[in-house]
Write an enzyme that holds these catalytic residues in place. Sequence first.
Site, mmCIF file in Angstrom:
data_model
loop_
_atom_site.group_PDB
_atom_site.id
_atom_site.type_symbol
_atom_site.label_atom_id
_atom_site.label_comp_id
_atom_site.label_asym_id
_atom_site.label_seq_id
_atom_site.Cartn_x
_atom_site.Cartn_y
_atom_site.Cartn_z
ATOM 1 N N HIS A 458 0.817 -1.217 0.000
ATOM 2 C CA HIS A 458 0.000 0.000 0.000
ATOM 3 C C HIS A 458 0.850 1.266 0.000
ATOM 4 O O HIS A 458 0.562 2.231 -0.711
ATOM 5 C CB HIS A 458 -0.920 -0.001 1.226
ATOM 6 C CG HIS A 458 -1.875 -1.144 1.228
ATOM 7 N ND1 HIS A 458 -2.698 -1.446 2.271
ATOM 8 C CD2 HIS A 458 -2.128 -2.080 0.276
ATOM 9 C CE1 HIS A 458 -3.426 -2.504 1.965
ATOM 10 N NE2 HIS A 458 -3.084 -2.909 0.769
ATOM 11 N N CYS A 771 -11.723 4.444 -20.586
ATOM 12 C CA CYS A 771 -11.411 4.666 -19.173
ATOM 13 C C CYS A 771 -10.606 3.518 -18.576
ATOM 14 O O CYS A 771 -10.321 3.518 -17.385
ATOM 15 C CB CYS A 771 -12.673 4.925 -18.365
ATOM 16 S SG CYS A 771 -13.806 3.536 -18.365
HETATM 17 C C1 PEP Z 1 -12.097 -1.562 -17.049
HETATM 18 O O1 PEP Z 1 -12.500 -2.714 -16.888
HETATM 19 O O2 PEP Z 1 -11.303 -1.224 -17.940
HETATM 20 C C2 PEP Z 1 -12.536 -0.498 -16.154
HETATM 21 C C3 PEP Z 1 -12.186 0.759 -16.342
HETATM 22 O O3 PEP Z 1 -13.263 -0.871 -15.078
HETATM 23 P P1 PEP Z 1 -12.597 -1.480 -13.756
HETATM 24 O O4 PEP Z 1 -11.118 -1.432 -13.899
HETATM 25 O O5 PEP Z 1 -13.102 -0.676 -12.627
HETATM 26 O O6 PEP Z 1 -13.141 -2.873 -13.774
#
Ligand code: PEP
Length: 810
Positions: A458, A771
């Site tokens: 962490h 994302c």
């Molecule tokens: C992904 O799966 O790329 C995403 C952004 O969601 P998480 O990482 O929260 O599963």
Amino acid sequence: MGLILVSHSADLARGSAELARQMAPSVVIAPAGGTDDGGIGTSFDLINEAIAKADTGDGAVLLYDLGSAVLTAEMAVEFLDPEAAARIRIVDAPLVEGAVSAAVTAEGGGDVDQVAASARSAGGPSGDGPEPDIEASVSARSAGDSVPAPDARDQVVKATVSVVNPLGLHARPVAALIRALTGWDVQVTIGRPGEPPVHLRAVLRVVGLALRGGDTVEVIASGPDAPDAAAIVTALISGGFGETVDRPRRLAPAAMGAAPARMGNAGTLRPVGGPAIVNSVLRATPGAPGLAMGPLVRLDRAPRQLTGDDAAAGGDHDPATERDRLDGAIAAAAQKLSAGNQFEVAHAILLTDPELRSAADAELDAGGSAAAAWWSSVGSTADALAADVDELVAARAVDVREAGAAVLAELGVVVDRIPSRLQGAVVFADDLGPGEVPVLLERGAVGVVLSRSSTTAHAVIVARGLGLPMILRAGDEIGRLPAGTELVLDGDRGTVRVSPDADQAADIRRRITEMTDAAQARTQAAHGPVHLADGRQILVVANIGSLADARAAVASGADGVGLLRTELLVLDRDTYPDEDVQTADLTAIFDVLGDRPIVVRVLDAGGDKPVTALDLDPQHNGFLGVRGLRYLLAHPDLLQTQLRAICRASVGHRVSVMAPMVSVAAEVVAFRAAVEQAVVSLGESGVPFQAPDEIGVMIEVPAAALAADEICAVSDFVSIGSNDLTSYTMAADRTETGVADLLDPSATAIQRLLDQLCGFAVASGTPVAVCGEIAGMPEHALGLVARGVHELSVAPVRIPLIKELLRTQG
Ligand code: PEP
Ligand code: MG
């Protein structure tokens, strides 16, 4: 225009430079031969220094002798800033002839490309020359570098083996193989199958084969000891010479925002002993990137025994009263921590461990104070954890101490092992708790060396986020140096230089100033919008999961938030928050973000995100089970509560909602209906609220990517979750270290999916964002915007870098 001559031998590099200088007295020719300690091999540091000398702004040409030297040279160039790296040409040419030819062209005023061409034209690569006769250096029975003809009593054993360590058979592994065969009556040759082998003892020849991770090697042993020797050699090669243990994991769970408390026992064994300081340099494990220089300050371990009246171990305290005080303090500390960041929430969970509490009972019964009894329990539990051979278990010891200290604070006893003034210091500690990292920074520390810890600890994750350079698993040698010893810490390479000389110190100071200035300029520039060369605006927004992240996003220049992972707000809470609590949590975050656009993802529970309060079953709610939107559609009340909270907190902000784990368009339709229902019910209830600006979905399941046209038809926007998309496409669990190599977004399958799904989105006019982690990877970001992606959502810390990249190269 300068020249850099890289050789495995210091003498060879120096001699070649001297010879070339005869023809070109005004050209800077910097030799970089041998290892740091003068041995045979190449040195990253020496090459770096030579580059700095040779390139004074007009570029430099780098020549090298044997295949493996190019790896070190390439690495050194990669570590330069992009502008400087672009001025260096690494040329494959015979070292001596190439150096002379290049020097003459440079002396005549040639530019870097002309000099490189001149070196290249000096002849074929050095490996093309005639093989030297190595008979004498190999064995009395060998002939040249061909496989020795075995005599009648000899056995010949052939074996093939795969090289597993990424850098392969470079000098150190070859030396290790030779050492392992000392005293054996055997001759061993090594080579690629079907190609002429070379004798193992001809170290440089073996190194020159440039056998790398993934290559297949044929080992031929002959002589009375051949069977055993072949077994030893193949075992050492397939064992990776101890170099695979710290191979960086791509898209590790922590990097993707999975709950660190749930990382489980990935099972990296801790190294025995620690690295040594060789030639003033200690090489350990990189933790957090960055360069720092300052005097050593050692951090003592937190005191095992408390002092002061309230902390008295034995005595005449009333057990019942002290028990109540302790229980009250634990509850109060847990409550405060559970409202904090993900690490503090994990600490709150630790405090609920009944064994931690019951271990204090004996001392309480004996009349000890609540504080003393508790601290003894914390100390013995932490010590037991720290002694575990599994690194990830041992890493929890600091968490127990830090969580325990929060309880002590509730009892009025402050344990603070960090000196109040650390201005400019490099701190050495056995390990750190995540909460100690910001304190170190606040008090002026510029870098940290940890004797233990792991890349997923962490404190290390926090240090990376805060930009505090850190080195891990450095052993104890640094801690034994006198306090105040000047240290230079390179968090990218994992090295610590002890007592640099005046020139080195001046050079490091200059580099730190340059890097700090560049980082400041980059962060400052990040506060403006990004337009590509064609005028298109790209939003660079943040992935967040807490109030602290929201603040970091604003400080980093985020244009908004492209992914608020709401499950991180509830991950380890004991009870699931009601609508009012969720509204309050979201309001606090939205207020920090002001009028920036915000995309809130509804709860993505299940898979790698086990929400404690929902009591998810790992099988039923696992990666391929009822998780994400599937879970919410199966629990409509939970979804309604969250959507209502989001709409209530949205008043005065620009908020959109997004669904995770969508597979088919019908799920999107159901999600839209749920949003509509929440809006209608809020309208009827009369509480202030604001309907979402837009309703979008994540594309993170291959089915959704392949049918993105159908998904886009019913979505206002889509956002690509490359983390899960990669995992599901490659059939590789993102929490399983054994398949981490498959989680590579460069894979053909992923690139094709991205092409296709972006094509669908662009054709339908649906805005497409990214994302997943790929959005923050410089090597992928440009490719994404070229496919029509209009928004990259990345960790706050990466925003300045990605904005700069898009502005300069997009
Ligand atoms: C992904 O799966 O790329 C995403 C952004 O969601 P998480 O990482 O929260 O599963
Ligand atoms: Mg995901």
